[in-house]
Motif scaffolding. Sequence first.
Motif, PDB file in Angstrom:
ATOM      1  N   ILE A  11      34.446  40.422  19.864  1.00 46.26           N
ATOM      2  CA  ILE A  11      34.025  41.145  18.658  1.00 46.26           C
ATOM      3  C   ILE A  11      34.118  42.656  18.896  1.00 46.26           C
ATOM      4  O   ILE A  11      34.523  43.411  18.006  1.00 46.26           O
ATOM      5  N   GLY A  12      33.751  43.101  20.089  1.00 41.32           N
ATOM      6  CA  GLY A  12      33.858  44.532  20.405  1.00 41.32           C
ATOM      7  C   GLY A  12      35.294  45.002  20.370  1.00 41.32           C
ATOM      8  O   GLY A  12      35.612  46.044  19.775  1.00 41.32           O
ATOM      9  N   ALA A  13      36.187  44.244  20.996  1.00 42.57           N
ATOM     10  CA  ALA A  13      37.608  44.614  20.989  1.00 42.57           C
ATOM     11  C   ALA A  13      38.159  44.559  19.566  1.00 42.57           C
ATOM     12  O   ALA A  13      38.930  45.436  19.149  1.00 42.57           O
ATOM     13  N   GLY A  14      37.741  43.565  18.798  1.00 38.37           N
ATOM     14  CA  GLY A  14      38.180  43.454  17.406  1.00 38.37           C
ATOM     15  C   GLY A  14      37.714  44.628  16.570  1.00 38.37           C
ATOM     16  O   GLY A  14      38.464  45.157  15.738  1.00 38.37           O
ATOM     17  N   THR A  15      36.495  45.064  16.797  1.00 37.77           N
ATOM     18  CA  THR A  15      35.964  46.224  16.064  1.00 37.77           C
ATOM     19  C   THR A  15      36.799  47.466  16.350  1.00 37.77           C
ATOM     20  O   THR A  15      37.179  48.193  15.429  1.00 37.77           O
ATOM     21  N   LEU A  16      37.103  47.714  17.619  1.00 38.97           N
ATOM     22  CA  LEU A  16      37.908  48.886  17.972  1.00 38.97           C
ATOM     23  C   LEU A  16      39.324  48.768  17.415  1.00 38.97           C
ATOM     24  O   LEU A  16      39.887  49.757  16.928  1.00 38.97           O
ATOM     25  N   ALA A  17      39.890  47.570  17.451  1.00 42.08           N
ATOM     26  CA  ALA A  17      41.243  47.370  16.931  1.00 42.08           C
ATOM     27  C   ALA A  17      41.292  47.612  15.423  1.00 42.08           C
ATOM     28  O   ALA A  17      42.199  48.297  14.927  1.00 42.08           O
ATOM     29  N   VAL A  18      40.324  47.080  14.702  1.00 37.37           N
ATOM     30  CA  VAL A  18      40.287  47.278  13.249  1.00 37.37           C
ATOM     31  C   VAL A  18      40.049  48.758  12.935  1.00 37.37           C
ATOM     32  O   VAL A  18      40.719  49.327  12.060  1.00 37.37           O
ATOM     33  N   ALA A  19      39.119  49.390  13.645  1.00 38.75           N
ATOM     34  CA  ALA A  19      38.834  50.808  13.389  1.00 38.75           C
ATOM     35  C   ALA A  19      40.070  51.671  13.631  1.00 38.75           C
ATOM     36  O   ALA A  19      40.304  52.651  12.924  1.00 38.75           O
ATOM     37  N   TYR A  20      40.874  51.307  14.611  1.00 41.31           N
ATOM     38  CA  TYR A  20      42.074  52.082  14.936  1.00 41.31           C
ATOM     39  C   TYR A  20      43.234  51.761  13.992  1.00 41.31           C
ATOM     40  O   TYR A  20      43.865  52.659  13.448  1.00 41.31           O
ATOM     41  N   ALA A  21      43.514  50.485  13.801  1.00 38.03           N
ATOM     42  CA  ALA A  21      44.736  50.087  13.103  1.00 38.03           C
ATOM     43  C   ALA A  21      44.570  50.000  11.587  1.00 38.03           C
ATOM     44  O   ALA A  21      45.530  50.233  10.854  1.00 38.03           O
ATOM     45  N   SER A  22      43.391  49.665  11.112  1.00 36.12           N
ATOM     46  CA  SER A  22      43.191  49.481   9.676  1.00 36.12           C
ATOM     47  C   SER A  22      41.744  49.804   9.313  1.00 36.12           C
ATOM     48  O   SER A  22      40.972  48.918   8.948  1.00 36.12           O
ATOM     49  N   PRO A  23      41.367  51.082   9.425  1.00 34.68           N
ATOM     50  CA  PRO A  23      39.961  51.453   9.254  1.00 34.68           C
ATOM     51  C   PRO A  23      39.331  50.979   7.944  1.00 34.68           C
ATOM     52  O   PRO A  23      38.159  50.631   7.917  1.00 34.68           O
ATOM     53  N   SER A  24      40.104  50.930   6.855  1.00 33.73           N
ATOM     54  CA  SER A  24      39.510  50.487   5.589  1.00 33.73           C
ATOM     55  C   SER A  24      39.046  49.032   5.676  1.00 33.73           C
ATOM     56  O   SER A  24      38.145  48.626   4.947  1.00 33.73           O
ATOM     57  N   ALA A  25      39.627  48.250   6.583  1.00 36.36           N
ATOM     58  CA  ALA A  25      39.206  46.854   6.758  1.00 36.36           C
ATOM     59  C   ALA A  25      37.805  46.744   7.349  1.00 36.36           C
ATOM     60  O   ALA A  25      37.190  45.672   7.283  1.00 36.36           O
ATOM     61  N   LEU A  26      37.275  47.846   7.904  1.00 38.55           N
ATOM     62  CA  LEU A  26      35.895  47.821   8.392  1.00 38.55           C
ATOM     63  C   LEU A  26      34.926  47.470   7.273  1.00 38.55           C
ATOM     64  O   LEU A  26      33.865  46.903   7.517  1.00 38.55           O
ATOM     65  N   ARG A  27      35.290  47.784   6.031  1.00 40.72           N
ATOM     66  CA  ARG A  27      34.431  47.488   4.888  1.00 40.72           C
ATOM     67  C   ARG A  27      34.189  45.989   4.744  1.00 40.72           C
ATOM     68  O   ARG A  27      33.165  45.578   4.191  1.00 40.72           O
ATOM     69  N   LEU A  28      35.112  45.177   5.200  1.00 39.83           N
ATOM     70  CA  LEU A  28      34.953  43.721   5.145  1.00 39.83           C
ATOM     71  C   LEU A  28      34.582  43.137   6.504  1.00 39.83           C
ATOM     72  O   LEU A  28      33.800  42.190   6.597  1.00 39.83           O
ATOM     73  N   PHE A  29      35.155  43.704   7.563  1.00 43.53           N
ATOM     74  CA  PHE A  29      34.950  43.174   8.912  1.00 43.53           C
ATOM     75  C   PHE A  29      33.491  43.297   9.353  1.00 43.53           C
ATOM     76  O   PHE A  29      32.897  42.323   9.834  1.00 43.53           O
ATOM     77  N   VAL A  30      32.906  44.477   9.194  1.00 40.12           N
ATOM     78  CA  VAL A  30      31.538  44.691   9.696  1.00 40.12           C
ATOM     79  C   VAL A  30      30.519  43.800   8.975  1.00 40.12           C
ATOM     80  O   VAL A  30      29.718  43.134   9.645  1.00 40.12           O
ATOM     81  N   PRO A  31      30.529  43.718   7.634  1.00 37.69           N
ATOM     82  CA  PRO A  31      29.569  42.791   7.011  1.00 37.69           C
ATOM     83  C   PRO A  31      29.794  41.334   7.431  1.00 37.69           C
ATOM     84  O   PRO A  31      28.828  40.583   7.596  1.00 37.69           O
ATOM     85  N   ALA A  32      31.048  40.951   7.632  1.00 39.21           N
ATOM     86  CA  ALA A  32      31.326  39.576   8.057  1.00 39.21           C
ATOM     87  C   ALA A  32      30.743  39.296   9.435  1.00 39.21           C
ATOM     88  O   ALA A  32      30.227  38.203   9.696  1.00 39.21           O
ATOM     89  N   VAL A  33      30.797  40.265  10.309  1.00 37.53           N
ATOM     90  CA  VAL A  33      30.317  40.094  11.683  1.00 37.53           C
ATOM     91  C   VAL A  33      28.793  40.243  11.774  1.00 37.53           C
ATOM     92  O   VAL A  33      28.189  39.862  12.767  1.00 37.53           O
ATOM     93  N   LEU A  34      28.160  40.746  10.725  1.00 28.09           N
ATOM     94  CA  LEU A  34      26.700  40.913  10.722  1.00 28.09           C
ATOM     95  C   LEU A  34      25.956  39.605  10.970  1.00 28.09           C
ATOM     96  O   LEU A  34      24.820  39.629  11.438  1.00 28.09           O
TER      97      LEU A  34
END
Length: 150
Positions: free
Chosen positions: A68-91
């Motif tokens: 999950i940590g590596a996925g967070t960094l990858a999403v933040a780097y490669a597709s930051p707007s996807a954090l809007r969906l990724f972070v709530p999903a991982v909550l």
Amino acid sequence: AMPTSTALTGRIAHGLVVVGSVALGGGLMALGLLCMANPRSAAAQYGLAAPPDAIRWVIVAGIRDLGIGAGTLAVAYASPSALRLFVPAVLVVPIGDAVMTLTSGSSHAALSALPHIAGTLGMAVLAIAAWLDPTLDASHKTGLQDPLVS
């Protein structure tokens, strides 16, 4: 000139997204590595007892946190707007961790759950900040909703 309250909110949200993504990604990767390298110590810090037959589950949790940590960094780097969906999903992960710790039957369950509750709150702030960060507005969305051929 003073920035408008909307502009100021956006700047604060962006700062929280940058710092929060790095802290969440890096922190989870470090926690994952700790769970894999020293599962007994990690279990104690986690707030749950880990008898010898449960140590492999601590390692599994470490692999989960590392991913999950590596996925967070990858999403933040490669597709930051996807954090809007990724972070709530991982909550669901820190919420589940807090519930598991609170219901463990331990005499110090509430104290042991505090890091999980703090992590849940931190991720919730990151999720909200991602939606308030104007730099994450995508003028052209890409992904599965795009046609396969142009």
